[in-house]
Design an enzyme around this catalytic site. Sequence first.
Site, short mmCIF file in Angstrom:
data_model
loop_
_atom_site.label_atom_id
_atom_site.label_comp_id
_atom_site.label_asym_id
_atom_site.label_seq_id
_atom_site.Cartn_x
_atom_site.Cartn_y
_atom_site.Cartn_z
N ASN A 1 0.94 -1.40 0.04
CA ASN A 1 0.21 0.25 0.27
C ASN A 1 1.37 1.14 0.20
O ASN A 1 1.97 1.74 1.05
CB ASN A 1 -0.61 -0.05 0.73
CG ASN A 1 -2.26 1.41 1.51
OD1 ASN A 1 -1.48 2.11 0.36
ND2 ASN A 1 -2.69 1.20 2.25
N LYS B 1 0.29 4.06 -0.33
CA LYS B 1 -0.22 5.34 -0.18
C LYS B 1 0.43 6.78 -0.82
O LYS B 1 0.41 6.43 -1.92
CB LYS B 1 0.23 5.68 1.52
CG LYS B 1 0.00 5.27 2.45
CD LYS B 1 0.01 5.01 3.44
CE LYS B 1 -0.10 3.62 4.59
NZ LYS B 1 -0.35 3.70 6.10
N HIS C 1 -9.73 1.52 4.87
CA HIS C 1 -8.36 2.13 5.64
C HIS C 1 -8.80 2.92 5.99
O HIS C 1 -9.33 3.67 6.41
CB HIS C 1 -7.15 2.16 4.44
CG HIS C 1 -5.70 2.27 4.97
ND1 HIS C 1 -5.23 3.24 5.72
CD2 HIS C 1 -4.66 1.06 5.00
CE1 HIS C 1 -3.83 3.14 5.91
NE2 HIS C 1 -3.95 1.89 5.49
N GLU D 1 -6.64 5.29 7.47
CA GLU D 1 -6.61 6.63 6.93
C GLU D 1 -7.79 7.45 6.10
O GLU D 1 -8.20 8.42 6.15
CB GLU D 1 -4.76 6.91 5.76
CG GLU D 1 -4.08 6.41 6.94
CD GLU D 1 -2.57 6.06 6.33
OE1 GLU D 1 -3.11 6.79 4.97
OE2 GLU D 1 -1.77 5.41 6.85
N GLU E 1 -6.12 -3.68 10.65
CA GLU E 1 -4.39 -3.22 10.57
C GLU E 1 -5.48 -2.38 12.28
O GLU E 1 -5.84 -1.50 11.80
CB GLU E 1 -5.19 -2.48 9.33
CG GLU E 1 -4.36 -3.26 8.60
CD GLU E 1 -3.80 -2.05 7.11
OE1 GLU E 1 -2.80 -2.20 6.75
OE2 GLU E 1 -4.11 -0.89 7.35
N GLY F 1 2.24 2.47 10.65
CA GLY F 1 3.26 4.16 10.53
C GLY F 1 3.55 4.17 11.39
O GLY F 1 4.83 4.65 11.87
N SER G 1 3.12 -1.48 10.30
CA SER G 1 4.23 -1.49 10.74
C SER G 1 4.64 -2.89 10.24
O SER G 1 6.07 -3.21 11.02
CB SER G 1 4.18 -1.48 12.29
OG SER G 1 4.70 0.23 12.44
P1 PGA Z 1 2.52 1.20 7.79
O1 PGA Z 1 1.12 0.80 7.51
O2 PGA Z 1 3.27 -0.58 6.83
O3 PGA Z 1 3.07 2.03 7.17
O4 PGA Z 1 2.24 0.68 9.11
C1 PGA Z 1 0.51 0.11 6.95
C2 PGA Z 1 -0.87 0.01 5.95
O5 PGA Z 1 -1.03 1.40 6.42
O6 PGA Z 1 -1.25 -0.61 4.90
#
Ligand code: PGA
Length: 252
Positions: free
Chosen positions: A9, A11, A98, A100, A170, A176, A216
Amino acid sequence: MRKKIVIANWKMNHDFHETTNFLRNLLKIFLEKKINHNKEIIIAPSFPFLHISNQILQGTTLKVAAQNIHQMDKGSYTGEVSASMLKSIGISKVILGHSERREFFIEKNDILLKKIRIALKYEFHIIFCVGETAFERNQNQQFNIVKNQLKETVFHCSSDEIRFFYIAYEPVWAIGTGKVATYEQAQTMHEFIRSLFLERYGESVSNKISILYGGSVNNLNAKALLLQKDIDGGLVGNSSLKLEKFLEIIQS
Ligand code: PGA
Protein backbone atom coordinates in the site's frame (compact mmCIF):
# COMPACT_ATOMS: atom_id res chain seq x y z
CA MET A 1 -4.32 -24.39 2.15
CA ARG A 2 -4.70 -20.61 1.78
CA LYS A 3 -2.06 -18.92 -0.37
CA LYS A 4 -0.02 -16.21 1.38
CA ILE A 5 -0.54 -12.70 0.06
CA VAL A 6 1.59 -9.57 0.25
CA ILE A 7 0.02 -6.24 -0.65
CA ALA A 8 2.03 -3.03 -1.01
CA ASN A 9 0.00 0.00 0.00
CA TRP A 10 2.03 2.93 -1.30
CA LYS A 11 -0.45 5.54 -0.05
CA MET A 12 0.46 9.04 -1.33
CA ASN A 13 4.07 8.10 -2.09
CA HIS A 14 6.11 7.43 -5.25
CA ASP A 15 5.82 9.71 -8.30
CA PHE A 16 5.70 8.51 -11.91
CA HIS A 17 9.43 7.75 -12.14
CA GLU A 18 9.62 6.05 -8.76
CA THR A 19 6.57 3.95 -9.54
CA THR A 20 7.68 2.79 -12.97
CA ASN A 21 11.29 2.18 -11.90
CA PHE A 22 10.18 0.15 -8.90
CA LEU A 23 7.82 -2.00 -10.97
CA ARG A 24 10.25 -2.53 -13.86
CA ASN A 25 12.99 -3.57 -11.43
CA LEU A 26 10.61 -5.83 -9.51
CA LEU A 27 9.44 -7.44 -12.73
CA LYS A 28 13.01 -7.98 -13.93
CA ILE A 29 13.84 -9.80 -10.69
CA PHE A 30 10.71 -11.92 -11.05
CA LEU A 31 11.33 -12.76 -14.70
CA GLU A 32 14.93 -13.69 -14.02
CA LYS A 33 13.59 -15.90 -11.21
CA LYS A 34 16.06 -14.34 -8.81
CA ILE A 35 13.70 -14.74 -5.91
CA ASN A 36 11.99 -17.68 -4.42
CA HIS A 37 8.44 -17.24 -3.24
CA ASN A 38 4.96 -18.62 -3.67
CA LYS A 39 2.86 -15.66 -2.65
CA GLU A 40 0.22 -13.58 -4.36
CA ILE A 41 1.66 -10.07 -4.81
CA ILE A 42 -0.48 -6.96 -5.24
CA ILE A 43 0.79 -3.38 -5.55
CA ALA A 44 -1.41 -0.35 -4.84
CA PRO A 45 0.11 2.80 -6.40
CA SER A 46 -1.57 6.20 -6.62
CA PHE A 47 -4.42 6.83 -9.07
CA PRO A 48 -2.41 8.62 -11.81
CA PHE A 49 -0.04 5.66 -12.15
CA LEU A 50 -2.51 2.76 -12.07
CA HIS A 51 -2.75 2.56 -15.83
CA ILE A 52 0.98 2.47 -16.51
CA SER A 53 1.49 0.11 -13.55
CA ASN A 54 -1.05 -2.28 -14.98
CA GLN A 55 0.59 -2.09 -18.39
CA ILE A 56 4.03 -2.82 -16.96
CA LEU A 57 2.77 -5.84 -15.02
CA GLN A 58 0.36 -7.13 -17.67
CA GLY A 59 0.56 -10.86 -18.29
CA THR A 60 2.49 -11.48 -15.07
CA THR A 61 1.37 -12.84 -11.72
CA LEU A 62 1.89 -9.40 -10.14
CA LYS A 63 -1.36 -7.49 -9.78
CA VAL A 64 -2.35 -3.86 -9.26
CA ALA A 65 -4.95 -2.46 -6.85
CA ALA A 66 -6.45 0.99 -6.38
CA GLN A 67 -6.38 2.62 -2.95
CA ASN A 68 -9.93 3.94 -3.11
CA ILE A 69 -13.06 4.39 -5.22
CA HIS A 70 -16.02 6.70 -4.95
CA GLN A 71 -19.32 5.20 -3.83
CA MET A 72 -21.33 6.59 -6.76
CA ASP A 73 -21.34 5.23 -10.28
CA LYS A 74 -20.71 8.59 -11.98
CA GLY A 75 -21.72 12.24 -11.78
CA SER A 76 -20.80 15.63 -10.36
CA TYR A 77 -18.24 14.59 -7.76
CA THR A 78 -15.27 16.83 -8.55
CA GLY A 79 -11.95 15.16 -7.93
CA GLU A 80 -13.32 11.65 -7.44
CA VAL A 81 -12.65 8.41 -9.30
CA SER A 82 -15.30 5.76 -10.01
CA ALA A 83 -15.11 1.99 -10.07
CA SER A 84 -16.16 1.94 -13.73
CA MET A 85 -13.30 4.31 -14.67
CA LEU A 86 -10.82 2.01 -13.01
CA LYS A 87 -12.39 -1.03 -14.60
CA SER A 88 -11.99 0.63 -18.02
CA ILE A 89 -8.21 0.70 -17.51
CA GLY A 90 -8.13 -2.91 -16.33
CA ILE A 91 -8.05 -2.41 -12.57
CA SER A 92 -10.18 -4.84 -10.60
CA LYS A 93 -8.87 -4.70 -7.04
CA VAL A 94 -9.38 -1.98 -4.47
CA ILE A 95 -8.49 -1.24 -0.84
CA LEU A 96 -11.51 -0.08 1.17
CA GLY A 97 -11.99 0.85 4.81
CA HIS A 98 -8.38 1.86 5.45
CA SER A 99 -8.11 3.70 8.77
CA GLU A 100 -6.61 6.75 7.03
CA ARG A 101 -9.73 6.99 4.87
CA ARG A 102 -11.92 6.46 7.92
CA GLU A 103 -10.07 9.12 9.92
CA PHE A 104 -9.09 11.85 7.41
CA PHE A 105 -11.94 11.46 4.92
CA ILE A 106 -14.65 10.54 7.42
CA GLU A 107 -15.56 7.30 5.69
CA LYS A 108 -17.99 5.69 8.08
CA ASN A 109 -19.39 2.19 7.78
CA ASP A 110 -22.48 3.36 5.84
CA ILE A 111 -20.29 4.97 3.15
CA LEU A 112 -18.03 1.93 3.13
CA LEU A 113 -21.01 -0.33 2.53
CA LYS A 114 -21.94 1.81 -0.50
CA LYS A 115 -18.35 1.53 -1.73
CA ILE A 116 -18.51 -2.24 -1.29
CA ARG A 117 -21.74 -2.35 -3.30
CA ILE A 118 -20.34 -0.38 -6.22
CA ALA A 119 -17.08 -2.34 -6.14
CA LEU A 120 -18.99 -5.62 -6.28
CA LYS A 121 -21.16 -4.30 -9.11
CA TYR A 122 -17.97 -4.00 -11.17
CA GLU A 123 -16.62 -7.31 -9.82
CA PHE A 124 -13.70 -5.82 -7.94
CA HIS A 125 -11.75 -7.81 -5.41
CA ILE A 126 -11.89 -5.84 -2.19
CA ILE A 127 -9.15 -5.61 0.39
CA PHE A 128 -11.28 -4.51 3.32
CA CYS A 129 -9.52 -3.07 6.38
CA VAL A 130 -10.69 -3.22 9.97
CA GLY A 131 -8.98 -2.38 13.24
CA GLU A 132 -9.20 -0.60 16.55
CA THR A 133 -7.50 2.56 17.82
CA ALA A 134 -5.09 2.60 20.78
CA PHE A 135 -7.83 4.11 22.94
CA GLU A 136 -10.24 1.33 22.02
CA ARG A 137 -7.64 -1.34 22.80
CA ASN A 138 -6.88 0.26 26.14
CA GLN A 139 -10.58 -0.01 26.90
CA ASN A 140 -10.41 -3.66 25.82
CA GLN A 141 -12.94 -2.88 23.08
CA GLN A 142 -10.92 -4.22 20.14
CA PHE A 143 -13.10 -7.29 19.55
CA ASN A 144 -16.36 -5.32 19.68
CA ILE A 145 -14.98 -2.66 17.36
CA VAL A 146 -13.79 -5.11 14.71
CA LYS A 147 -17.00 -7.15 14.97
CA ASN A 148 -19.07 -4.03 14.46
CA GLN A 149 -16.96 -2.82 11.52
CA LEU A 150 -17.61 -6.15 9.80
CA LYS A 151 -21.25 -6.38 10.83
CA GLU A 152 -22.10 -3.00 9.34
CA THR A 153 -20.25 -3.57 6.06
CA VAL A 154 -18.92 -6.88 4.76
CA PHE A 155 -21.50 -8.99 6.58
CA HIS A 156 -24.26 -7.39 4.50
CA CYS A 157 -22.87 -9.39 1.57
CA SER A 158 -23.98 -12.85 0.53
CA SER A 159 -21.68 -15.84 0.88
CA ASP A 160 -21.33 -15.79 -2.89
CA GLU A 161 -20.01 -12.22 -2.74
CA ILE A 162 -17.55 -13.01 0.05
CA ARG A 163 -15.21 -14.70 -2.43
CA PHE A 164 -14.38 -11.19 -3.68
CA PHE A 165 -12.96 -10.16 -0.29
CA TYR A 166 -9.64 -10.17 1.48
CA ILE A 167 -9.84 -8.88 5.06
CA ALA A 168 -6.95 -6.85 6.49
CA TYR A 169 -6.71 -6.48 10.24
CA GLU A 170 -4.85 -3.23 10.79
CA PRO A 171 -4.72 -2.01 14.39
CA VAL A 172 -4.65 1.77 13.95
CA TRP A 173 -2.00 2.14 16.67
CA ALA A 174 0.37 -0.03 14.65
CA ILE A 175 0.05 1.79 11.32
CA GLY A 176 3.14 3.80 10.42
CA THR A 177 4.23 3.84 14.07
CA GLY A 178 6.80 1.05 14.10
CA LYS A 179 4.72 -0.46 16.92
CA VAL A 180 3.80 -3.83 15.45
CA ALA A 181 1.19 -5.96 17.21
CA THR A 182 2.70 -8.93 19.01
CA TYR A 183 2.33 -12.20 17.11
CA GLU A 184 -0.08 -13.31 19.79
CA GLN A 185 -2.21 -10.15 19.61
CA ALA A 186 -2.39 -10.44 15.83
CA GLN A 187 -3.10 -14.20 15.80
CA THR A 188 -5.78 -13.83 18.49
CA MET A 189 -7.60 -11.15 16.49
CA HIS A 190 -7.27 -13.09 13.23
CA GLU A 191 -8.70 -16.19 14.87
CA PHE A 192 -11.55 -14.07 16.22
CA ILE A 193 -12.25 -12.59 12.76
CA ARG A 194 -12.27 -16.08 11.26
CA SER A 195 -14.72 -17.21 13.94
CA LEU A 196 -17.03 -14.33 12.96
CA PHE A 197 -16.97 -15.54 9.35
CA LEU A 198 -17.70 -19.05 10.61
CA GLU A 199 -20.70 -17.80 12.56
CA ARG A 200 -22.01 -15.68 9.68
CA TYR A 201 -21.22 -17.84 6.63
CA GLY A 202 -20.21 -21.32 7.79
CA GLU A 203 -17.09 -23.39 7.62
CA SER A 204 -16.27 -23.35 3.93
CA VAL A 205 -16.21 -19.53 3.75
CA SER A 206 -14.34 -19.13 7.03
CA ASN A 207 -11.67 -21.62 5.94
CA LYS A 208 -11.22 -19.86 2.61
CA ILE A 209 -11.26 -16.19 3.56
CA SER A 210 -7.80 -14.59 3.53
CA ILE A 211 -7.08 -12.44 6.56
CA LEU A 212 -4.02 -10.21 6.25
CA TYR A 213 -2.24 -8.33 8.98
CA GLY A 214 -1.17 -4.69 8.49
CA GLY A 215 0.60 -2.22 10.74
CA SER A 216 4.38 -1.80 10.74
CA VAL A 217 5.05 -5.06 8.90
CA ASN A 218 8.70 -5.05 7.85
CA ASN A 219 11.45 -7.33 6.54
CA LEU A 220 12.34 -8.36 10.12
CA ASN A 221 8.93 -9.27 11.51
CA ALA A 222 7.10 -10.50 8.37
CA LYS A 223 8.26 -14.10 8.59
CA ALA A 224 7.06 -14.69 12.15
CA LEU A 225 3.78 -12.89 11.50
CA LEU A 226 3.09 -14.94 8.38
CA LEU A 227 3.83 -18.15 10.27
CA GLN A 228 0.80 -17.59 12.52
CA LYS A 229 -2.02 -19.99 11.75
CA ASP A 230 -4.66 -17.41 10.84
CA ILE A 231 -2.42 -14.75 9.27
CA ASP A 232 -2.57 -15.17 5.52
CA GLY A 233 -0.36 -12.29 4.52
CA GLY A 234 0.55 -8.69 5.05
CA LEU A 235 -0.72 -5.28 3.97
CA VAL A 236 2.50 -3.31 3.98
CA GLY A 237 2.89 0.47 3.93
CA ASN A 238 6.30 2.01 4.67
CA SER A 239 8.34 -1.12 4.16
CA SER A 240 6.88 -1.68 0.71
CA LEU A 241 8.34 1.57 -0.64
CA LYS A 242 11.92 0.28 -0.85
CA LEU A 243 12.39 -2.56 -3.30
CA GLU A 244 15.05 -4.39 -1.24
CA LYS A 245 12.87 -4.45 1.87
CA PHE A 246 9.79 -5.42 -0.10
CA LEU A 247 11.66 -8.31 -1.73
CA GLU A 248 12.71 -9.57 1.69
CA ILE A 249 9.10 -9.46 2.85
CA ILE A 250 7.93 -11.36 -0.22
CA GLN A 251 10.50 -14.06 0.47
CA SER A 252 9.82 -14.35 4.19
P1 PGA B 1 2.59 0.65 7.62
O1 PGA B 1 1.19 0.87 6.92
O2 PGA B 1 3.14 -0.66 7.13
O3 PGA B 1 3.44 1.80 7.21
O4 PGA B 1 2.34 0.61 9.10
C1 PGA B 1 0.29 -0.18 6.72
C2 PGA B 1 -0.99 0.31 6.13
O5 PGA B 1 -1.43 1.42 6.45
O6 PGA B 1 -1.62 -0.39 5.32
